[in-house]
Design a protein around this motif. Sequence first.
Motif, short mmCIF file in Angstrom:
data_model
loop_
_atom_site.label_atom_id
_atom_site.label_comp_id
_atom_site.label_asym_id
_atom_site.label_seq_id
_atom_site.Cartn_x
_atom_site.Cartn_y
_atom_site.Cartn_z
N UNK A 163 0.80 -1.43 0.14
CA UNK A 163 0.44 0.11 0.27
C UNK A 163 1.23 1.29 0.10
N UNK A 164 2.47 1.60 0.65
CA UNK A 164 3.07 2.01 0.64
C UNK A 164 3.28 2.61 -0.81
N UNK A 165 3.78 1.79 -1.22
CA UNK A 165 4.80 1.33 -2.14
C UNK A 165 3.24 2.23 -3.59
N UNK A 166 1.99 2.10 -3.24
CA UNK A 166 1.15 2.30 -4.77
C UNK A 166 0.81 3.32 -4.05
N UNK A 167 1.28 4.64 -3.31
CA UNK A 167 0.93 5.58 -2.79
C UNK A 167 -0.05 6.25 -2.08
N UNK A 168 -0.83 4.98 -1.34
CA UNK A 168 -1.75 5.14 -0.46
C UNK A 168 -1.75 5.44 0.98
N UNK A 169 -0.51 5.11 0.72
CA UNK A 169 -0.64 6.03 2.43
C UNK A 169 -0.21 7.33 2.60
N UNK A 170 0.20 8.53 3.62
CA UNK A 170 -0.18 9.87 3.80
C UNK A 170 0.55 10.50 3.25
N UNK A 171 1.35 11.13 3.22
CA UNK A 171 2.86 12.07 3.16
C UNK A 171 2.44 12.72 4.54
N UNK A 172 3.53 12.65 5.00
CA UNK A 172 3.88 13.97 6.10
C UNK A 172 2.83 13.85 7.54
N UNK A 173 1.94 13.09 7.15
CA UNK A 173 1.59 12.02 8.50
C UNK A 173 1.63 11.07 8.67
N UNK A 174 1.73 11.03 10.56
CA UNK A 174 1.83 8.98 11.00
C UNK A 174 0.56 8.53 10.78
N UNK A 175 1.59 7.38 10.56
CA UNK A 175 0.60 5.88 10.41
C UNK A 175 1.78 4.81 10.08
N UNK A 176 1.22 4.17 10.33
CA UNK A 176 1.89 2.55 10.62
C UNK A 176 1.84 1.61 9.59
N UNK A 177 3.55 1.13 9.72
CA UNK A 177 3.47 0.12 8.29
C UNK A 177 3.96 -1.29 9.49
N UNK A 178 3.11 -2.24 8.55
CA UNK A 178 3.91 -2.96 8.78
C UNK A 178 3.59 -4.84 7.93
N UNK A 179 4.64 -5.53 8.18
CA UNK A 179 4.77 -6.82 7.74
C UNK A 179 6.68 -7.39 8.63
N UNK A 180 7.20 -7.95 8.31
CA UNK A 180 8.31 -8.95 8.33
C UNK A 180 9.17 -7.60 7.95
N UNK A 181 10.35 -8.07 8.72
CA UNK A 181 11.68 -7.50 8.73
C UNK A 181 12.65 -8.33 8.17
N UNK A 182 13.41 -8.00 6.55
CA UNK A 182 13.66 -8.67 6.07
C UNK A 182 15.18 -9.60 5.97
N UNK A 183 15.61 -10.48 6.44
CA UNK A 183 16.26 -11.24 6.72
C UNK A 183 17.83 -10.12 5.95
N UNK A 184 18.37 -10.45 6.59
CA UNK A 184 20.07 -9.19 6.17
C UNK A 184 19.95 -7.52 5.95
N UNK A 185 18.36 -7.38 5.88
CA UNK A 185 18.82 -5.96 6.14
C UNK A 185 19.16 -5.33 7.27
N UNK A 186 19.05 -5.67 8.33
CA UNK A 186 18.91 -5.37 9.75
C UNK A 186 21.06 -4.34 9.70
N UNK A 187 20.58 -3.36 9.87
CA UNK A 187 22.38 -2.43 9.87
C UNK A 187 22.11 -1.49 11.11
N UNK A 188 23.53 -1.95 11.77
CA UNK A 188 23.14 -0.41 13.16
C UNK A 188 24.37 0.39 12.51
N UNK A 189 24.13 1.74 12.88
CA UNK A 189 24.85 2.65 12.93
C UNK A 189 26.04 2.51 14.40
N UNK A 190 27.83 2.63 13.99
CA UNK A 190 28.27 2.67 15.07
C UNK A 190 28.27 3.69 15.84
#
Length: 154
Positions: free
Chosen positions: A41-68
Amino acid sequence: MKARHRRLAWIGAGVVVLGAAAALVLNAFQSNLVFFFTPTQVAAKEAPQGRPFRIGGMVETGSLARVPNTVDVKFVVTDSVQRVPVVYSGLLPDLFKEGKGVVAQGTLRADGTFHATEVLAKHDENYMPPEAAAAMDAAHKSKAMSMSTLKEAP
């Protein structure tokens, strides 16, 4: 002033006060209303720009990166159809892991990055919020339908 006029004045004042209170409550409710969206829905531009909302799904494996030397983290939320990069500054919940369900609240920036102010992890492997489960099922069905349409095309 007659008793009848005085009574009407009190009734009118009461209606005005009740109307003002109802307007304040509705205004507070609307400003705190937060909707849930999937990465599709976010990719289809259904989510509001500049307004808070919640996004849900799965954390993609191998995508977690911590800033040192900071508490900043970057990860990708996916519904197996679309991906949305998420940036969060803060401590993650203990149950937060790659490949597990997550709900993040925040705002979407113009560059397509979701800046989270809060991250929630599901509490066990059997639970997923009903909205997230239904949205992910719908995304899977639409992906399956588009794949079958591609196979049928000559």
